[in-house]
Every structure is written in structure tokens, then in C-alpha cells.
Scaffold this motif. Structure first.
Motif, PDB file in Angstrom:
ATOM      1  N   TYR A   1     -37.521 -10.244 -19.235  1.00  0.00           N
ATOM      2  CA  TYR A   1     -38.072  -9.208 -20.101  1.00  0.00           C
ATOM      3  C   TYR A   1     -37.087  -8.884 -21.218  1.00  0.00           C
ATOM      4  O   TYR A   1     -35.912  -8.625 -20.975  1.00  0.00           O
ATOM      5  CB  TYR A   1     -38.391  -7.942 -19.306  1.00  0.00           C
ATOM      6  N   GLY A   2     -37.576  -8.926 -22.437  1.00  0.00           N
ATOM      7  CA  GLY A   2     -36.760  -8.613 -23.605  1.00  0.00           C
ATOM      8  C   GLY A   2     -37.529  -8.913 -24.870  1.00  0.00           C
ATOM      9  O   GLY A   2     -37.952 -10.061 -25.079  1.00  0.00           O
TER      10      GLY A   2
ATOM     11  N   MET B   1     -38.297  -1.259 -32.796  1.00  0.00           N
ATOM     12  CA  MET B   1     -38.562  -0.851 -31.422  1.00  0.00           C
ATOM     13  C   MET B   1     -38.286  -2.036 -30.510  1.00  0.00           C
ATOM     14  O   MET B   1     -38.322  -3.193 -30.944  1.00  0.00           O
ATOM     15  CB  MET B   1     -40.011  -0.364 -31.261  1.00  0.00           C
ATOM     16  N   GLY B   2     -37.965  -1.738 -29.255  1.00  0.00           N
ATOM     17  CA  GLY B   2     -37.636  -2.836 -28.362  1.00  0.00           C
ATOM     18  C   GLY B   2     -37.672  -2.456 -26.898  1.00  0.00           C
ATOM     19  O   GLY B   2     -37.900  -1.301 -26.526  1.00  0.00           O
ATOM     20  N   PHE B   3     -37.440  -3.468 -26.063  1.00  0.00           N
ATOM     21  CA  PHE B   3     -37.448  -3.298 -24.613  1.00  0.00           C
ATOM     22  C   PHE B   3     -36.540  -4.365 -24.024  1.00  0.00           C
ATOM     23  O   PHE B   3     -36.660  -5.549 -24.358  1.00  0.00           O
ATOM     24  CB  PHE B   3     -38.863  -3.448 -24.071  1.00  0.00           C
ATOM     25  N   ASN B   4     -35.602  -3.952 -23.171  1.00  0.00           N
ATOM     26  CA  ASN B   4     -34.679  -4.911 -22.564  1.00  0.00           C
ATOM     27  C   ASN B   4     -34.875  -5.060 -21.059  1.00  0.00           C
ATOM     28  O   ASN B   4     -34.020  -5.600 -20.360  1.00  0.00           O
ATOM     29  CB  ASN B   4     -33.231  -4.506 -22.866  1.00  0.00           C
ATOM     30  N   GLY B   5     -36.016  -4.565 -20.582  1.00  0.00           N
ATOM     31  CA  GLY B   5     -36.298  -4.639 -19.153  1.00  0.00           C
ATOM     32  C   GLY B   5     -35.906  -3.383 -18.409  1.00  0.00           C
ATOM     33  O   GLY B   5     -36.386  -3.149 -17.299  1.00  0.00           O
ATOM     34  N   LYS B   6     -35.044  -2.577 -19.017  1.00  0.00           N
ATOM     35  CA  LYS B   6     -34.585  -1.343 -18.384  1.00  0.00           C
ATOM     36  C   LYS B   6     -34.828  -0.117 -19.243  1.00  0.00           C
ATOM     37  O   LYS B   6     -34.998   0.986 -18.719  1.00  0.00           O
ATOM     38  CB  LYS B   6     -33.092  -1.438 -18.056  1.00  0.00           C
ATOM     39  N   VAL B   7     -34.828  -0.312 -20.550  1.00  0.00           N
ATOM     40  CA  VAL B   7     -34.987   0.794 -21.492  1.00  0.00           C
ATOM     41  C   VAL B   7     -35.973   0.406 -22.583  1.00  0.00           C
ATOM     42  O   VAL B   7     -35.886  -0.690 -23.142  1.00  0.00           O
ATOM     43  CB  VAL B   7     -33.635   1.176 -22.145  1.00  0.00           C
ATOM     44  N   GLN B   8     -36.917   1.292 -22.869  1.00  0.00           N
ATOM     45  CA  GLN B   8     -37.797   1.134 -24.014  1.00  0.00           C
ATOM     46  C   GLN B   8     -37.271   2.054 -25.112  1.00  0.00           C
ATOM     47  O   GLN B   8     -36.946   3.213 -24.859  1.00  0.00           O
ATOM     48  CB  GLN B   8     -39.233   1.519 -23.656  1.00  0.00           C
TER      49      GLN B   8
ATOM     50  N   GLU C   1     -44.897   0.949 -19.940  1.00  0.00           N
ATOM     51  CA  GLU C   1     -45.394   0.590 -21.261  1.00  0.00           C
ATOM     52  C   GLU C   1     -44.625  -0.597 -21.826  1.00  0.00           C
ATOM     53  O   GLU C   1     -45.206  -1.502 -22.446  1.00  0.00           O
ATOM     54  CB  GLU C   1     -45.277   1.787 -22.210  1.00  0.00           C
ATOM     55  N   GLY C   2     -43.303  -0.604 -21.602  1.00  0.00           N
ATOM     56  CA  GLY C   2     -42.489  -1.720 -22.070  1.00  0.00           C
ATOM     57  C   GLY C   2     -42.876  -3.018 -21.398  1.00  0.00           C
ATOM     58  O   GLY C   2     -42.973  -4.061 -22.050  1.00  0.00           O
ATOM     59  N   ILE C   3     -43.117  -2.978 -20.096  1.00  0.00           N
ATOM     60  CA  ILE C   3     -43.502  -4.179 -19.356  1.00  0.00           C
ATOM     61  C   ILE C   3     -44.843  -4.708 -19.837  1.00  0.00           C
ATOM     62  O   ILE C   3     -44.995  -5.916 -20.085  1.00  0.00           O
ATOM     63  CB  ILE C   3     -43.543  -3.889 -17.840  1.00  0.00           C
ATOM     64  N   VAL C   4     -45.831  -3.823 -19.989  1.00  0.00           N
ATOM     65  CA  VAL C   4     -47.168  -4.263 -20.405  1.00  0.00           C
ATOM     66  C   VAL C   4     -47.126  -4.903 -21.790  1.00  0.00           C
ATOM     67  O   VAL C   4     -47.690  -5.985 -22.019  1.00  0.00           O
ATOM     68  CB  VAL C   4     -48.156  -3.084 -20.382  1.00  0.00           C
ATOM     69  N   THR C   5     -46.441  -4.242 -22.739  1.00  0.00           N
ATOM     70  CA  THR C   5     -46.355  -4.777 -24.103  1.00  0.00           C
ATOM     71  C   THR C   5     -45.646  -6.122 -24.124  1.00  0.00           C
ATOM     72  O   THR C   5     -46.111  -7.084 -24.749  1.00  0.00           O
ATOM     73  CB  THR C   5     -45.615  -3.790 -25.020  1.00  0.00           C
ATOM     74  N   ASP C   6     -44.528  -6.211 -23.431  1.00  0.00           N
ATOM     75  CA  ASP C   6     -43.743  -7.447 -23.387  1.00  0.00           C
ATOM     76  C   ASP C   6     -44.528  -8.553 -22.682  1.00  0.00           C
ATOM     77  O   ASP C   6     -44.639  -9.681 -23.173  1.00  0.00           O
ATOM     78  CB  ASP C   6     -42.424  -7.170 -22.668  1.00  0.00           C
TER      79      ASP C   6
END
Length: 240
Positions: free
Chosen positions: A74-75, A89-96, A116-121
């Protein structure tokens, strides 16, 4: 989205014998449909990729964007520009996270933010092509028909995310539609204009429809390429 690579995916669709002589668990109907979609868009060619860069527009060209994402974990990161104003905007698997007015960074690591980060990624990278990397549950929901086209509708729930409906065209095996019925708001995304890019098949047009069935956004891809990815790009920017 071949030769030797195709053979590997064929083993996934028609499993025979696993390593060490143990029989592989047969794939469910839903898993076979997903495997066929991966094969139709590039097969195991996806597996060797580190990540990809995508450029395009939203809002009928009013917004330009660059998206960078990993296919190994995830990233993802999206940098956009509208009327001279930039946003990231971003997501590193732990923080959106996302940048806000004044260059400040707003981040979320609560369960809702991570979901939300997981679904978008997951959707951005077709995470269902990599079940070993991005665990999820697959459930066959129903067959559907629209005009002269037939679809298989699969419910896919990535671990830590929420359930999504994904529509696969029975003839081409390509993804036609994704429905996020539990999102806020609920949206439907229609994929079209698939193009071949370095052996992969990628949808260059994504139309987003809101709960009222009106067009909420139109996304157009102008460039897509894959290569090595700097995972540090997915982390929240350092605070000034």
C-alpha cells in the motif's frame, strides 16, 4: 492491463498441484473471474512491476493530476493543480494525509481514515490482481445484463476496507464498473477506452456518477508508465 507469463496465470485459473506435492485449493468462481480479468489486461506482467506513474485530468480538464502508486504494498500519492492552486494527498498504509491551506498537512491514522486510504489505493491499483499482497474476500453476487452485454458482478472486500461491487464483462473480461455503495457519498465508476501500454491494458477514461446518477467527474488519463518507485513519496510531508 506472455508466453511464459501467460502460462503462470493459466495455472491460477486452472490450478493443478502446488509446491511440495500438495493439491492447491481450487479457486472459487469469483476468484476465477478476477484471474481471467488479470490475464486479459496483461497477466503476470503486472507481478514484476514495482509501481506506476499516471498523469491526466479531472473535471473536463479543469484539474491536472499526477498519481504515483506502488504495486508491491500500500502506497500512493496524488498531486493536482487547479487554477494555479496545488494540492497533494497520499497514503502509506498507515497514515492518510493531504495538504491544506497555508501548506499545512492534515493526516489521519484512525480506523475511518485507514479504511478510506485502503479503498482508494486498492481500487487505483486493481489490488484484486494481487491477492497475496493485498488480502481480500471475493464473493460472487450475480450475473447482470445491460443491452447486449453480460457481466459477472463480484463483491470484493479488501482487508481493512469496505465491500465494493466490481462488474466484469463476460466477453472481454475487462472491468466495466465499480460501485462503492457504502462510500460517503456512494459512487459508481465506469471504465472505458482501454489502451495497450507496454503490454498492459489500461482504462484511459473513468466516469464517476453520484447517488443521483448524474456525472460527478470525468477522469482522462494522458500518460501511464511503470518503473521503480520511491516509497518515501507516500509519507506525509515534513511539517515546516
Amino acid at each position: 492491463m506472455r508466453t511464459a507469463l501467460s502460462a503462470i496465470v493459466a495455472m491460477l485459473i486452472n490450478p493443478c498441484v502446488a509446491d511440495k506435492g500438495h493439491a492447491a485449493a481450487p479457486l472459487s468462481k469469483a476468484e476465477k473471474i478476477v484471474a481471467a480479468a488479470k490475464q486479459a489486461t496483461g497477466g503476470a506482467a503486472w507481478d514484476a512491476l514495482d509501481g506506476c506513474h499516471e498523469e491526466g485530468t479531472h473535471g473536463d480538464g479543469a484539474v491536472t493530476y499526477t498519481t504515483t502508486f506502488s504495486l508491491q504494498r500500500y502506497g500512493m500519492r496524488i498531486d493536482s493543480m487547479r487554477a494555479g492552486q496545488s494540492r497533494s494527498m497520499g497514503f502509506n498504509g498507515k497514515v492518510q494525509w493531504q495538504t491544506v491551506a497555508g501548506g499545512k498537512v492534515r493526516s489521519r491514522s484512525d480506523s475511518a481514515g485507514i479504511e478510506e486510504g485502503i479503498v482508494t489505493d486498492y481500487l487505483s491499483i486493481n489490488g484484486f490482481f494481487f491477492p497475496d499482497r493485498f488480502p481480500a474476500t471475493f464473493t460472487y453476487l450475480r450475473a447482470a445484463k445491460e443491452a447486449d452485454r453480460r457481466f459477472d458482478v463480484i463483491e470484493i472486500t479488501p482487508k481493512g476496507g469496505r465491500a465494493l461491487e466490481v462488474w466484469f464483462d463476460r466477453k472481454t473480461h475487462l472491468i466495466q464498473r465499480v460501485v462503492d455503495t457504502h462510500g460517503s457519498p456512494a459512487v459508481r465508476v465506469e471504465a472505458r477506452n482501454y489502451r495497450s501500454v507496454a503490454g498492459l491494458s489500461v482504462a484511459y477514461n473513468l466516469d464517476v456518477f453520484g447517488p443521483d446518477r448524474a456525472v460527478a467527474d470525468r477522469g482522462v488519463v494522458t500518460s501511464f508508465q511503470c518503473g521503480l518507485i520511491d516509497n518515501a513519496a507516500f509519507d506525509p510531508p515534513s511539517k515546516p
